[in-house]
Design a protein around this motif. Structure first.
Motif, mmCIF file in Angstrom:
data_model
loop_
_atom_site.group_PDB
_atom_site.id
_atom_site.type_symbol
_atom_site.label_atom_id
_atom_site.label_comp_id
_atom_site.label_asym_id
_atom_site.label_seq_id
_atom_site.Cartn_x
_atom_site.Cartn_y
_atom_site.Cartn_z
ATOM 1 N N GLN A 1 0.820 -1.216 0.000
ATOM 2 C CA GLN A 1 0.000 0.000 0.000
ATOM 3 C C GLN A 1 0.852 1.263 0.000
ATOM 4 O O GLN A 1 0.335 2.373 0.127
ATOM 5 C CB GLN A 1 -0.937 0.005 1.207
ATOM 6 C CG GLN A 1 -1.977 -1.089 1.186
ATOM 7 C CD GLN A 1 -3.073 -0.862 2.214
ATOM 8 O OE1 GLN A 1 -3.115 0.163 2.877
ATOM 9 N NE2 GLN A 1 -3.979 -1.817 2.329
ATOM 10 N N GLY A 2 2.165 1.076 -0.095
ATOM 11 C CA GLY A 2 3.056 2.224 -0.131
ATOM 12 C C GLY A 2 3.364 2.826 1.219
ATOM 13 O O GLY A 2 3.849 3.965 1.308
ATOM 14 N N GLN A 3 3.100 2.092 2.276
ATOM 15 C CA GLN A 3 3.374 2.592 3.620
ATOM 16 C C GLN A 3 4.832 2.332 3.986
ATOM 17 O O GLN A 3 5.328 1.226 3.824
ATOM 18 C CB GLN A 3 2.473 1.886 4.648
ATOM 19 C CG GLN A 3 0.990 1.994 4.389
ATOM 20 C CD GLN A 3 0.434 3.352 4.806
ATOM 21 O OE1 GLN A 3 1.179 4.270 5.136
ATOM 22 N NE2 GLN A 3 -0.883 3.471 4.769
ATOM 23 N N PRO A 4 5.540 3.335 4.495
ATOM 24 C CA PRO A 4 6.912 3.115 4.961
ATOM 25 C C PRO A 4 6.898 2.318 6.263
ATOM 26 O O PRO A 4 6.184 2.678 7.206
ATOM 27 C CB PRO A 4 7.458 4.526 5.183
ATOM 28 C CG PRO A 4 6.246 5.358 5.465
ATOM 29 C CD PRO A 4 5.122 4.744 4.660
ATOM 30 N N VAL A 5 7.641 1.239 6.313
ATOM 31 C CA VAL A 5 7.605 0.328 7.461
ATOM 32 C C VAL A 5 9.021 0.118 8.012
ATOM 33 O O VAL A 5 9.967 -0.047 7.246
ATOM 34 C CB VAL A 5 7.013 -1.042 7.078
ATOM 35 C CG1 VAL A 5 7.010 -1.987 8.271
ATOM 36 C CG2 VAL A 5 5.613 -0.879 6.517
ATOM 37 N N THR A 6 9.134 0.138 9.318
ATOM 38 C CA THR A 6 10.361 -0.270 9.997
ATOM 39 C C THR A 6 10.014 -1.402 10.939
ATOM 40 O O THR A 6 9.074 -1.283 11.735
ATOM 41 C CB THR A 6 10.982 0.884 10.801
ATOM 42 O OG1 THR A 6 11.420 1.901 9.890
ATOM 43 C CG2 THR A 6 12.183 0.402 11.612
ATOM 44 N N ARG A 7 10.732 -2.487 10.865
ATOM 45 C CA ARG A 7 10.494 -3.619 11.760
ATOM 46 C C ARG A 7 11.666 -3.737 12.729
ATOM 47 O O ARG A 7 12.834 -3.710 12.338
ATOM 48 C CB ARG A 7 10.281 -4.908 10.981
ATOM 49 C CG ARG A 7 11.302 -5.197 9.912
ATOM 50 C CD ARG A 7 10.910 -6.372 9.064
ATOM 51 N NE ARG A 7 10.811 -7.606 9.850
ATOM 52 C CZ ARG A 7 10.218 -8.711 9.427
ATOM 53 N NH1 ARG A 7 9.670 -8.752 8.229
ATOM 54 N NH2 ARG A 7 10.173 -9.789 10.182
ATOM 55 N N LEU A 8 11.329 -3.873 14.015
ATOM 56 C CA LEU A 8 12.338 -3.908 15.060
ATOM 57 C C LEU A 8 12.055 -5.059 16.013
ATOM 58 O O LEU A 8 10.910 -5.489 16.161
ATOM 59 C CB LEU A 8 12.347 -2.595 15.851
ATOM 60 C CG LEU A 8 12.636 -1.304 15.068
ATOM 61 C CD1 LEU A 8 12.409 -0.094 15.963
ATOM 62 C CD2 LEU A 8 14.052 -1.313 14.518
ATOM 63 N N LYS A 9 13.113 -5.535 16.658
ATOM 64 C CA LYS A 9 12.952 -6.595 17.645
ATOM 65 C C LYS A 9 13.732 -6.240 18.901
ATOM 66 O O LYS A 9 14.921 -5.944 18.832
ATOM 67 C CB LYS A 9 13.446 -7.939 17.100
ATOM 68 C CG LYS A 9 13.239 -9.093 18.086
ATOM 69 C CD LYS A 9 13.564 -10.431 17.451
ATOM 70 C CE LYS A 9 13.291 -11.584 18.422
ATOM 71 N NZ LYS A 9 13.535 -12.908 17.797
ATOM 72 N N LEU A 10 13.035 -6.266 20.027
ATOM 73 C CA LEU A 10 13.670 -6.002 21.312
ATOM 74 C C LEU A 10 14.171 -7.327 21.874
ATOM 75 O O LEU A 10 13.412 -8.096 22.460
ATOM 76 C CB LEU A 10 12.670 -5.342 22.268
ATOM 77 C CG LEU A 10 13.168 -4.985 23.667
ATOM 78 C CD1 LEU A 10 14.443 -4.168 23.611
ATOM 79 C CD2 LEU A 10 12.093 -4.226 24.429
ATOM 80 N N SER A 11 15.450 -7.605 21.669
ATOM 81 C CA SER A 11 16.033 -8.891 22.080
ATOM 82 C C SER A 11 16.813 -8.701 23.373
ATOM 83 O O SER A 11 18.030 -8.489 23.358
ATOM 84 C CB SER A 11 16.949 -9.435 20.980
ATOM 85 O OG SER A 11 16.236 -9.645 19.791
ATOM 86 N N LEU A 12 16.111 -8.757 24.475
ATOM 87 C CA LEU A 12 16.748 -8.495 25.767
ATOM 88 C C LEU A 12 17.841 -9.494 26.092
ATOM 89 O O LEU A 12 18.968 -9.133 26.416
ATOM 90 C CB LEU A 12 15.692 -8.499 26.877
ATOM 91 C CG LEU A 12 14.690 -7.350 26.823
ATOM 92 C CD1 LEU A 12 13.545 -7.617 27.779
ATOM 93 C CD2 LEU A 12 15.373 -6.041 27.156
ATOM 94 N N PHE A 13 17.515 -10.785 26.003
ATOM 95 C CA PHE A 13 18.468 -11.781 26.448
ATOM 96 C C PHE A 13 19.445 -12.182 25.347
ATOM 97 O O PHE A 13 20.386 -12.915 25.587
ATOM 98 C CB PHE A 13 17.738 -13.000 27.005
ATOM 99 C CG PHE A 13 16.854 -12.634 28.166
ATOM 100 C CD1 PHE A 13 17.393 -12.052 29.290
ATOM 101 C CD2 PHE A 13 15.491 -12.826 28.112
ATOM 102 C CE1 PHE A 13 16.596 -11.684 30.362
ATOM 103 C CE2 PHE A 13 14.678 -12.468 29.170
ATOM 104 C CZ PHE A 13 15.231 -11.895 30.303
ATOM 105 N N GLY A 14 19.219 -11.671 24.126
ATOM 106 C CA GLY A 14 20.183 -11.902 23.070
ATOM 107 C C GLY A 14 21.177 -10.764 22.967
ATOM 108 O O GLY A 14 22.052 -10.760 22.112
#
Length: 214
Positions: free
Chosen positions: A33-46
């Protein structure tokens, strides 16, 4: 509908619930749909720093579990603060839809499942961008354990109990705060379609940058 302001989406669920698959599905649908996307992961124990410092203090001070728990809780708070300010906030400022694999709700429930104090975490939550939308992937304890075993993991009794506690607390939180609960046992494309439909409804009514009250 093109979003002009950034939006933060938290996706929660126990390990094996399908968070990554849901983020994959939402990313594809939003990008189409043309939406700008950022994907993030909060990896505390990594996090290497977390494991390094916890390892340094954990071995000589095992006779002081309260001290270790305080230290562990402090590191979790600091990493959440770094994540929110250094990763989430810049993407939000650029007007992106930020898909977070775990964020505020997830971390709070994680800390509670370990028996850690969340007093300082409440303060940290006021210093990072709030999640505008929250999706929780619902999966019961036994199903979650089966999925982890299918991945080759063999959680012991204490880890199984912690998983149960975290799952229970997440379910409780979904009744306390606005949240769309998704059935993680359904087909991945069905779950992603439901989440996308819900997200589009939210995008029409959101006031991004809302409160972080816990």
């Amino acid at each position: 509908m093109k979003v002009n302001k950034g939006v933060v989406v938290e996706i929660s669920g126990v390990d094996g619930a399908g968070k990554t698959s849901l983020i994959d599905g939402l990313t594809d649908r939003l990008a189409a749909q043309g939406q700008p996307v950022t994907r993030l992961k909060l990896s505390l124990f990594g996090n290497p720093a977390y494991n390094h410092y916890l390892g340094l203090v954990g071995k000589p001070y095992k006779e002081a579990p309260e001290l270790i728990n305080n230290f562990r809780g402090g590191l979790i708070c600091l990493e959440t603060l770094r994540f929110g300010q250094a990763e989430v906030a810049p993407a939000l400022a650029e007007g992106h839809i930020v898909l977070c694999d775990r964020y505020i709700e997830s971390v709070q429930c994680l800390m509670e499942s370990y028996g850690l104090s969340t007093q300082r975490f409440f303060e940290v939550a006021q210093l990072v961008p709030a999640a505008d939308v929250w999706f929780h992937l619902s999966l019961d304890d036994q199903q979650a354990l089966e999925r982890r075993r299918a991945l080759g993991e063999r959680p012991g009794a204490s880890e199984s109990r912690r998983l149960e506690l975290m799952s229970d607390r997440l379910v409780e939180r979904t009744t306390e705060r606005p949240c769309t609960v998704l059935d993680a046992t359904r087909r991945q494309d069905e779950v992603a379609n439901q989440a996308m439909e819900s997200l589009l409804k939210h995008l029409g009514t959101l006031q991004p940058g809302g409160s972080n009250e816990l």
